[in-house]
Design a protein around this motif. Structure first.
Motif, PDB file in Angstrom:
ATOM      1  N   GLU A  55       0.833  -1.185   0.000  1.00 55.75           N
ATOM      2  CA  GLU A  55       0.000   0.000   0.000  1.00 55.75           C
ATOM      3  C   GLU A  55       0.877   1.248   0.000  1.00 55.75           C
ATOM      4  OE1 GLU A  55      -3.341   2.257   2.807  1.00 55.75           O
ATOM      5  OE2 GLU A  55      -2.480   0.339   3.419  1.00 55.75           O
ATOM      6  N   ALA A  56       0.538   2.203  -0.875  1.00 63.55           N
ATOM      7  CA  ALA A  56       1.232   3.493  -0.996  1.00 63.55           C
ATOM      8  C   ALA A  56       2.576   3.389  -1.698  1.00 63.55           C
ATOM      9  CB  ALA A  56       1.403   4.172   0.352  1.00 63.55           C
ATOM     10  N   ILE A  57       2.898   2.231  -2.273  1.00 67.51           N
ATOM     11  CA  ILE A  57       4.126   2.076  -3.055  1.00 67.51           C
ATOM     12  C   ILE A  57       3.767   1.506  -4.424  1.00 67.51           C
ATOM     13  CG2 ILE A  57       6.337   0.868  -3.269  1.00 67.51           C
ATOM     14  CD1 ILE A  57       6.529   0.812  -0.250  1.00 67.51           C
ATOM     15  N   GLU A  58       4.128   2.240  -5.482  1.00 60.81           N
ATOM     16  CA  GLU A  58       3.950   1.756  -6.852  1.00 60.81           C
ATOM     17  C   GLU A  58       5.302   1.741  -7.548  1.00 60.81           C
ATOM     18  OE1 GLU A  58      -0.081   3.368  -8.713  1.00 60.81           O
ATOM     19  OE2 GLU A  58       0.890   4.904  -7.471  1.00 60.81           O
ATOM     20  N   ARG A  59       5.567   0.672  -8.300  1.00 64.42           N
ATOM     21  CA  ARG A  59       6.830   0.549  -9.038  1.00 64.42           C
ATOM     22  C   ARG A  59       6.536   0.542 -10.530  1.00 64.42           C
ATOM     23  NH1 ARG A  59      10.436  -3.870  -7.898  1.00 64.42           N
ATOM     24  NH2 ARG A  59      12.163  -2.386  -7.939  1.00 64.42           N
ATOM     25  N   PHE A  60       7.176   1.469 -11.234  1.00 64.89           N
ATOM     26  CA  PHE A  60       6.947   1.668 -12.659  1.00 64.89           C
ATOM     27  C   PHE A  60       8.162   1.167 -13.444  1.00 64.89           C
ATOM     28  CE2 PHE A  60       4.258   4.584 -10.455  1.00 64.89           C
ATOM     29  CZ  PHE A  60       3.127   4.739 -11.247  1.00 64.89           C
ATOM     30  N   ALA A  61       7.950   0.167 -14.283  1.00 68.33           N
ATOM     31  CA  ALA A  61       9.009  -0.318 -15.174  1.00 68.33           C
ATOM     32  C   ALA A  61       9.045   0.586 -16.395  1.00 68.33           C
ATOM     33  CB  ALA A  61       8.748  -1.762 -15.578  1.00 68.33           C
ATOM     34  N   MET A  62      10.166   1.283 -16.599  1.00 65.97           N
ATOM     35  CA  MET A  62      10.276   2.265 -17.663  1.00 65.97           C
ATOM     36  C   MET A  62      10.890   1.654 -18.923  1.00 65.97           C
ATOM     37  SD  MET A  62       8.874   4.608 -15.957  1.00 65.97           S
ATOM     38  CE  MET A  62       9.010   6.026 -17.042  1.00 65.97           C
ATOM     39  N   PRO A  63      10.643   2.260 -20.069  1.00 69.87           N
ATOM     40  CA  PRO A  63      11.153   1.705 -21.339  1.00 69.87           C
ATOM     41  C   PRO A  63      12.672   1.560 -21.386  1.00 69.87           C
ATOM     42  CG  PRO A  63       9.473   3.364 -21.767  1.00 69.87           C
ATOM     43  CD  PRO A  63       9.758   3.422 -20.302  1.00 69.87           C
ATOM     44  N   ASN A  64      13.416   2.402 -20.640  1.00 73.11           N
ATOM     45  CA  ASN A  64      14.882   2.319 -20.666  1.00 73.11           C
ATOM     46  C   ASN A  64      15.434   1.243 -19.740  1.00 73.11           C
ATOM     47  OD1 ASN A  64      14.469   3.453 -18.153  1.00 73.11           O
ATOM     48  ND2 ASN A  64      15.591   5.357 -18.563  1.00 73.11           N
ATOM     49  N   GLY A  65      14.549   0.464 -19.116  1.00 77.25           N
ATOM     50  CA  GLY A  65      14.977  -0.606 -18.226  1.00 77.25           C
ATOM     51  C   GLY A  65      15.038  -0.219 -16.764  1.00 77.25           C
ATOM     52  N   ASN A  66      14.913   1.061 -16.474  1.00 75.17           N
ATOM     53  CA  ASN A  66      14.923   1.512 -15.080  1.00 75.17           C
ATOM     54  C   ASN A  66      13.570   1.285 -14.417  1.00 75.17           C
ATOM     55  OD1 ASN A  66      17.542   2.344 -15.365  1.00 75.17           O
ATOM     56  ND2 ASN A  66      17.080   4.533 -15.493  1.00 75.17           N
ATOM     57  N   CYS A  67      13.601   1.257 -13.101  1.00 75.65           N
ATOM     58  CA  CYS A  67      12.367   1.135 -12.320  1.00 75.65           C
ATOM     59  C   CYS A  67      12.260   2.341 -11.392  1.00 75.65           C
ATOM     60  CB  CYS A  67      12.387  -0.157 -11.509  1.00 75.65           C
ATOM     61  SG  CYS A  67      10.874  -0.434 -10.555  1.00 75.65           S
ATOM     62  N   LEU A  68      11.135   3.038 -11.447  1.00 73.70           N
ATOM     63  CA  LEU A  68      10.898   4.200 -10.588  1.00 73.70           C
ATOM     64  C   LEU A  68       9.792   3.870  -9.592  1.00 73.70           C
ATOM     65  CD1 LEU A  68      10.961   7.123 -13.199  1.00 73.70           C
ATOM     66  CD2 LEU A  68      12.877   6.016 -12.009  1.00 73.70           C
ATOM     67  N   THR A  69       9.948   4.339  -8.376  1.00 76.78           N
ATOM     68  CA  THR A  69       8.969   4.093  -7.321  1.00 76.78           C
ATOM     69  C   THR A  69       8.251   5.391  -6.980  1.00 76.78           C
ATOM     70  OG1 THR A  69      10.237   2.268  -6.380  1.00 76.78           O
ATOM     71  CG2 THR A  69       8.656   3.358  -4.929  1.00 76.78           C
ATOM     72  N   LEU A  70       6.917   5.324  -6.891  1.00 77.60           N
ATOM     73  CA  LEU A  70       6.085   6.469  -6.538  1.00 77.60           C
ATOM     74  C   LEU A  70       5.376   6.173  -5.224  1.00 77.60           C
ATOM     75  CD1 LEU A  70       4.785   9.232  -7.456  1.00 77.60           C
ATOM     76  CD2 LEU A  70       2.925   7.836  -8.419  1.00 77.60           C
ATOM     77  N   LEU A  71       5.403   7.138  -4.298  1.00 81.32           N
ATOM     78  CA  LEU A  71       4.734   6.970  -3.021  1.00 81.32           C
ATOM     79  C   LEU A  71       3.360   7.636  -3.042  1.00 81.32           C
ATOM     80  CD1 LEU A  71       7.622   7.622  -0.450  1.00 81.32           C
ATOM     81  CD2 LEU A  71       7.025   5.513  -1.661  1.00 81.32           C
ATOM     82  N   SER A  72       2.374   6.931  -2.515  1.00 82.62           N
ATOM     83  CA  SER A  72       1.030   7.464  -2.263  1.00 82.62           C
ATOM     84  C   SER A  72       0.380   8.069  -3.503  1.00 82.62           C
ATOM     85  CB  SER A  72       1.099   8.511  -1.139  1.00 82.62           C
ATOM     86  OG  SER A  72      -0.178   8.847  -0.698  1.00 82.62           O
ATOM     87  N   HIS A  73       0.637   7.445  -4.650  1.00 85.20           N
ATOM     88  CA  HIS A  73       0.000   7.857  -5.914  1.00 85.20           C
ATOM     89  C   HIS A  73       0.293   9.318  -6.273  1.00 85.20           C
ATOM     90  CE1 HIS A  73      -2.155   4.099  -5.475  1.00 85.20           C
ATOM     91  NE2 HIS A  73      -2.664   4.516  -4.330  1.00 85.20           N
ATOM     92  N   GLY A  74       1.362   9.882  -5.715  1.00 87.42           N
ATOM     93  CA  GLY A  74       1.696  11.277  -5.987  1.00 87.42           C
ATOM     94  C   GLY A  74       0.952  12.262  -5.120  1.00 87.42           C
ATOM     95  N   ARG A  75       0.139  11.766  -4.178  1.00 92.00           N
ATOM     96  CA  ARG A  75      -0.566  12.649  -3.240  1.00 92.00           C
ATOM     97  C   ARG A  75       0.346  12.968  -2.061  1.00 92.00           C
ATOM     98  NH1 ARG A  75      -5.864   8.752  -3.502  1.00 92.00           N
ATOM     99  NH2 ARG A  75      -6.489   9.287  -5.630  1.00 92.00           N
ATOM    100  N   MET A  76      -0.116  13.862  -1.204  1.00 92.34           N
ATOM    101  CA  MET A  76       0.646  14.274  -0.033  1.00 92.34           C
ATOM    102  C   MET A  76       0.937  13.047   0.832  1.00 92.34           C
ATOM    103  SD  MET A  76      -0.541  17.000   2.881  1.00 92.34           S
ATOM    104  CE  MET A  76      -0.912  18.266   1.676  1.00 92.34           C
ATOM    105  N   PHE A  77       2.164  12.542   0.756  1.00 88.53           N
ATOM    106  CA  PHE A  77       2.402  11.199   1.279  1.00 88.53           C
ATOM    107  C   PHE A  77       2.506  11.149   2.801  1.00 88.53           C
ATOM    108  CE2 PHE A  77       6.769  12.650   1.020  1.00 88.53           C
ATOM    109  CZ  PHE A  77       7.496  11.886   1.910  1.00 88.53           C
ATOM    110  N   ASN A  78       2.663  12.289   3.459  1.00 93.51           N
ATOM    111  CA  ASN A  78       2.657  12.250   4.928  1.00 93.51           C
ATOM    112  C   ASN A  78       1.240  12.260   5.487  1.00 93.51           C
ATOM    113  OD1 ASN A  78       2.489  14.925   3.960  1.00 93.51           O
ATOM    114  ND2 ASN A  78       3.169  15.762   5.905  1.00 93.51           N
ATOM    115  N   LEU A  79       0.242  12.411   4.603  1.00 89.66           N
ATOM    116  CA  LEU A  79      -1.162  12.284   5.028  1.00 89.66           C
ATOM    117  C   LEU A  79      -1.927  11.265   4.198  1.00 89.66           C
ATOM    118  CD1 LEU A  79      -2.311  15.879   5.966  1.00 89.66           C
ATOM    119  CD2 LEU A  79      -2.624  13.840   7.347  1.00 89.66           C
ATOM    120  N   GLY A  80      -1.447  10.966   3.008  1.00 92.82           N
ATOM    121  CA  GLY A  80      -2.154  10.031   2.151  1.00 92.82           C
ATOM    122  C   GLY A  80      -1.533   8.654   2.094  1.00 92.82           C
ATOM    123  N   GLY A  81      -0.406   8.454   2.767  1.00 88.86           N
ATOM    124  CA  GLY A  81       0.275   7.173   2.714  1.00 88.86           C
ATOM    125  C   GLY A  81      -0.289   6.161   3.685  1.00 88.86           C
ATOM    126  N   ARG A  82       0.419   5.039   3.820  1.00 83.94           N
ATOM    127  CA  ARG A  82      -0.028   3.968   4.714  1.00 83.94           C
ATOM    128  C   ARG A  82       0.030   4.431   6.167  1.00 83.94           C
ATOM    129  NH1 ARG A  82       3.368   0.414   3.073  1.00 83.94           N
ATOM    130  NH2 ARG A  82       4.910   0.626   4.722  1.00 83.94           N
TER     131      ARG A  82
END
Length: 397
Positions: free
Chosen positions: A314-341
């Motif tokens: 919950e509150a962690i998304e991992r995006f596999a990018m075309p260049n082979g890198n993986c980027l992690t996004l917290l809380s769907h890009g919302r205010m993560f200190n209030l919208g996170g787990r």
């Protein structure tokens, strides 16, 4: 468990959280006694758009003790369902739930205005914007209101100049809020939320903080104190110089994007981490937003570019990018200190001060205590002085 037992457990948990946090908000506790006696909001409805969590519940109880009928909705993704259940049980009407869609959230904002409130307590200026922009609410009379955030203050001043016909006190303009809540409490809560959500160490991380306003200052300070290497991105030359003399690396966006492995936005402005940046961000980097709106990271573009997305927790998304890198996004890009787990938000003591400013500002509007003008304006100086005296007395006791 049956539906009834689930609801009972939700209520029990909500009541417990509210009782605990209220016992640590001594300024509001004293204000509750004063308002119970003076009844500054007798016969008035206060419409609220604000994060629904235990500290805001303490504020709502103070306003209700002062005679107000409080009707509230949360901000997108930041409603705690157990707190909402406990508030509804107590007679404070709360619309919405944690997993509301954007359209459901906006309809909840409309529901608040349909109660015809005399006073508004806004957070991001959604209530004020709907009041001005939507035909349904034209002609509705408002005595005045407050706005909690930088983002909301910017909206009122930049998107609605001359259109707000009532006083709108911007709580974020108070030097007390900037120092105690924005710098220290946001810095603490963003660091704490990063640790809790990711379970990673901070030491040695290359952290890029976008924005060196008061929130950015606090975030940079607290991450540095835990051993992170911190770079600040700031367009304003004076703030950029301040960041440099405070001991932070200051550089251009392109260099920071390729250098960092943790990126935190705190500007209150849209499109800070853009679509063109994603290909240059290093493998495994973490993206997080601490600003009020979820527009600082261009999440729709990130989704569009990604070859695949997974949500390992919950509150962690991992995006596999075309260049082979993986980027992690917290809380769907919302205010993560209030919208996170298991969100906690800012500390009880800091919000005790901030919500005292809110309550005293609403009281001064209801009772016409100080001369006010239409539109956005700062907290009256007398209220800042009174709130600072009260907090200092508690801290030094």
């Amino acid at each position: 468990m049956t539906d009834q037992s689930v609801e009972e457990e939700l209520l029990k948990r909500g009541r417990g959280k509210i009782n605990w946090i209220s016992s640590n908000m001594k300024m509001l506790d004293k204000l509750r006694e004063e308002f119970t006696s003076s009844q500054p909001f007798a016969g008035l409805t206060i419409g609220v758009s604000l994060h629904i969590e235990q500290k805001t519940a303490a504020l709502f109880s103070v306003l209700a003790a002062g005679g107000a009928e409080v009707v509230a909705t949360g901000n997108l993704g930041t409603t705690n369902d157990d707190i909402a259940a406990a508030l509804n049980e107590s007679g404070i009407r709360v619309y919405g739930k944690r997993n509301d869609t954007r359209s459901e959230h906006l309809e909840n904002v409309r529901r608040i205005l349909r109660h015809k409130p005399a006073l508004l307590l806004d957070n991001g200026a959604d209530l004020i914007a709907f009041l001005i922009e939507e035909e349904e609410f034209s002609g509705q009379k408002i005595i005045g209101g407050t706005e909690e955030t930088t983002s909301g203050g910017n909206r009122i001043r930049e998107e609605m100049p001359g259109k707000v016909s009532f006083p709108a006190i911007v709580i974020n303009d108070s030097p007390l809020k900037l120092i105690v809540e924005n710098k220290h409490a946001v810095g603490q809560s963003v660091l704490e939320s990063f640790l809790r959500i990711t379970n990673l160490m901070v030491q040695g991380k290359r952290v890029v903080v976008f924005g060196y306003g008061w929130c950015g200052r606090g975030i940079a300070k607290y991450f540095k104190s835990f051993g992170a290497q911190v770079t600040v991105m700031e367009k304003d030359p004076i703030r950029a110089l301040e960041a440099a003399v405070d001991g932070f690396r200051v550089t251009e966006t392109e260099a920071a994007v390729s250098w960092g492995n943790v990126f935190i936005t705190a500007t209150g402005r849209p499109g800070i981490i853009k679509a063109e940046h994603f290909a240059h961000i290093s493998d495994g980097a973490i993206l997080a937003n601490a600003g009020h709106f979820d527009w600082e990271i261009e999440v729709p573009e990130l989704v569009k570019q990604a070859a695949s997305v997974e949500e390992p927790e919950e509150a962690i998304e991992r995006f596999a990018m075309p260049n082979g890198n993986c980027l992690t996004l917290l809380s769907h890009g919302r205010m993560f200190n209030l919208g996170g787990r298991e969100p906690k938000g800012n500390s009880a003591e800091s919000m005790d001060l901030g919500f005292t400013l809110q309550a005293l500002s609403l009281e001064c509007i209801a009772k016409s205590r100080y001369p006010l003008v239409a539109g956005a304006q700062p907290v009256p100086h007398e209220i800042n002085l009174e709130a600072s005296r009260r907090m200092l007395q508690i801290m030094m006791a």
